[in-house]
Design an enzyme around this catalytic site. Structure first.
Site, PDB file in Angstrom:
ATOM      1  CG  HIS A 106      -2.085  -0.942   1.173  1.00  0.00           C
ATOM      2  ND1 HIS A 106      -2.983  -1.234   2.105  1.00  0.00           N
ATOM      3  CD2 HIS A 106      -2.443  -1.826   0.038  1.00  0.00           C
ATOM      4  CE1 HIS A 106      -3.756  -2.179   1.729  1.00  0.00           C
ATOM      5  NE2 HIS A 106      -3.524  -2.549   0.706  1.00  0.00           N
ATOM      6  CG  LEU A 199      -6.794  -7.529  19.989  1.00  0.00           C
ATOM      7  CD1 LEU A 199      -5.851  -7.849  21.166  1.00  0.00           C
ATOM      8  CD2 LEU A 199      -6.849  -6.053  20.181  1.00  0.00           C
TER       9      LEU A 199
HETATM   10  N1  APR Z   1      -2.223  -7.063  18.399  1.00  0.00           N
HETATM   11  C1  APR Z   1      -2.570  -7.627  17.435  1.00  0.00           C
HETATM   12  N2  APR Z   1      -3.696  -7.464  16.561  1.00  0.00           N
HETATM   13  C2  APR Z   1      -3.979  -6.323  16.728  1.00  0.00           C
HETATM   14  C3  APR Z   1      -3.514  -5.533  17.868  1.00  0.00           C
HETATM   15  C4  APR Z   1      -2.566  -5.799  18.558  1.00  0.00           C
HETATM   16  N3  APR Z   1      -2.063  -5.073  19.505  1.00  0.00           N
HETATM   17  N4  APR Z   1      -4.365  -4.272  17.897  1.00  0.00           N
HETATM   18  C5  APR Z   1      -5.279  -4.472  16.707  1.00  0.00           C
HETATM   19  N5  APR Z   1      -5.254  -5.525  16.336  1.00  0.00           N
HETATM   20  C6  APR Z   1      -6.144  -6.117  15.363  1.00  0.00           C
HETATM   21  C7  APR Z   1      -7.424  -5.698  15.059  1.00  0.00           C
HETATM   22  O1  APR Z   1      -8.138  -6.659  15.766  1.00  0.00           O
HETATM   23  C8  APR Z   1      -7.859  -5.711  13.655  1.00  0.00           C
HETATM   24  O2  APR Z   1      -8.246  -6.862  13.500  1.00  0.00           O
HETATM   25  O3  APR Z   1      -5.319  -5.367  13.950  1.00  0.00           O
HETATM   26  C9  APR Z   1      -6.511  -5.216  13.138  1.00  0.00           C
HETATM   27  C10 APR Z   1      -6.456  -3.961  12.456  1.00  0.00           C
HETATM   28  O4  APR Z   1      -7.613  -3.781  11.353  1.00  0.00           O
HETATM   29  P1  APR Z   1      -7.709  -2.367  10.605  1.00  0.00           P
HETATM   30  O5  APR Z   1      -7.833  -1.382  11.411  1.00  0.00           O
HETATM   31  O6  APR Z   1      -8.761  -2.776   9.721  1.00  0.00           O
HETATM   32  O7  APR Z   1      -6.408  -2.431   9.818  1.00  0.00           O
HETATM   33  P2  APR Z   1      -5.871  -3.285   8.606  1.00  0.00           P
HETATM   34  O8  APR Z   1      -6.604  -4.786   8.590  1.00  0.00           O
HETATM   35  O9  APR Z   1      -4.420  -3.147   8.491  1.00  0.00           O
HETATM   36  O10 APR Z   1      -6.657  -2.413   7.347  1.00  0.00           O
HETATM   37  C11 APR Z   1      -6.095  -2.678   6.073  1.00  0.00           C
HETATM   38  O11 APR Z   1      -7.317  -0.927   5.266  1.00  0.00           O
HETATM   39  O12 APR Z   1      -7.898   1.401   5.443  1.00  0.00           O
HETATM   40  C12 APR Z   1      -7.044   0.323   4.763  1.00  0.00           C
HETATM   41  O13 APR Z   1      -4.966   0.845   3.392  1.00  0.00           O
HETATM   42  C13 APR Z   1      -5.801   0.600   4.699  1.00  0.00           C
HETATM   43  O14 APR Z   1      -3.877  -0.983   4.950  1.00  0.00           O
HETATM   44  C14 APR Z   1      -5.299  -0.363   5.494  1.00  0.00           C
HETATM   45  C15 APR Z   1      -6.207  -1.564   5.000  1.00  0.00           C
END
Ligand code: APR
Length: 229
Positions: A106, A199
């Protein structure tokens, strides 16, 4: 030699103090995706978009890699494994932890891109709509981030690596955004073992052969220790 493809998301950087997107205090609670993470939003209000990414670049610069980033760098350094680390994250914590076989699908907060001539250069700490492209001098510089509706980077290489892997591990992602959210199915169809470390169960959790839920700074070092005794 085990071939391992790892996908990470915002959750692996959460314990470094970098905000995730879809938690109750997530970035998408404060900003509309269509305003700050689409080409149309950038065309409409480049100042708003630069302010959004300038703040995220400052937060990423102030953050430090955590034990999960460091464990993945140690795994890559182990000659018994061949690791490809694919991240959805645009922070630089994997590189600062020492990961080298790393693909930012990304893009990165620390890259700048000219929307006219596609030239790329290291991003300054703060970017402004009046910045000029060093190659064509146009005032159309944008963060080198893949926005919604745009094609992520390195996709052919990633899909080939997924199909040829022994293990696919997804860490810290909610499984909401494709093509990354489809990697577990791509791997499964190719007979590759799949593991989720997150998580909470992600949207695609039921697609994984195995899943462990908890904090990345605990789950990832434990898992790396298991496979690198
Ligand atoms: N340890 C492990 N997992 C965690 C922790 C932690 N301390 N804190 C949060 N999480 C998990 C949450 O449960 C969730 O499933 O990380 C995930 C984060 O999810 P999102 O906020 O949706 O982020 P992500 O999956 O990286 O988003 C993907 O979406 O908005 C676009 O381009 C953006 O790259 C991003 C993509």
């Amino acid at each position: 030699m085990a071939k391992i493809v790892i996908l990470t998301g915002a959750g692996i950087s959460a314990e470094s103090g970098i905000r995730t997107f879809r938690a109750s205090d997530g970035l998408w609670e404060e900003h509309r995706i269509e305003d700050v993470a689409t080409p149309e939003g950038f065309a409409r209000d480049p100042q708003l978009v630069h302010r959004f990414y300038n703040a995220r670049r400052a937060a990423a610069s102030a953050a430090l890699p955590n034990a999960a980033h460091q464990a993945l760098a140690a795994l890559e350094a182990d000659p018994r494994h061949e690791v490809l680390l694919v991240t959805q994250n645009v922070d630089d914590l994997h590189a600062r932890a020492g990961s080298q076989n790393l693909r930012h699908m990304h893009g990165s907060l620390f890259g700048a891109l000219c929307a006219i001539c596609d030239t790329r250069w290291p991003a300054p700490d703060t970017m402004h709509p009046t910045d000029r492209c060093p190659a064509c001098n146009a005032t159309a510089t944008r963060p080198d981030i893949v926005w919604f509706g745009e094609m992520p980077h390195h996709m052919e290489e990633i899909w080939t690596a997924l199909r040829g892997a022994d293990l696919f591990v997804s860490i810290g992602t909610s499984g909401n955004v494709y093509p990354a959210a489809g990697f577990v199915q791509d791997a499964g169809r190719a007979g590759v073992e799949t593991l989720e470390l997150n998580l909470a169960p992600s949207t695609g959790s039921f697609d994984f052969d195995r899943a462990r839920h908890g904090l990345a700074t605990q789950l990832v070092p434990e898992w790396v220790k298991e496979i690198c005794p």
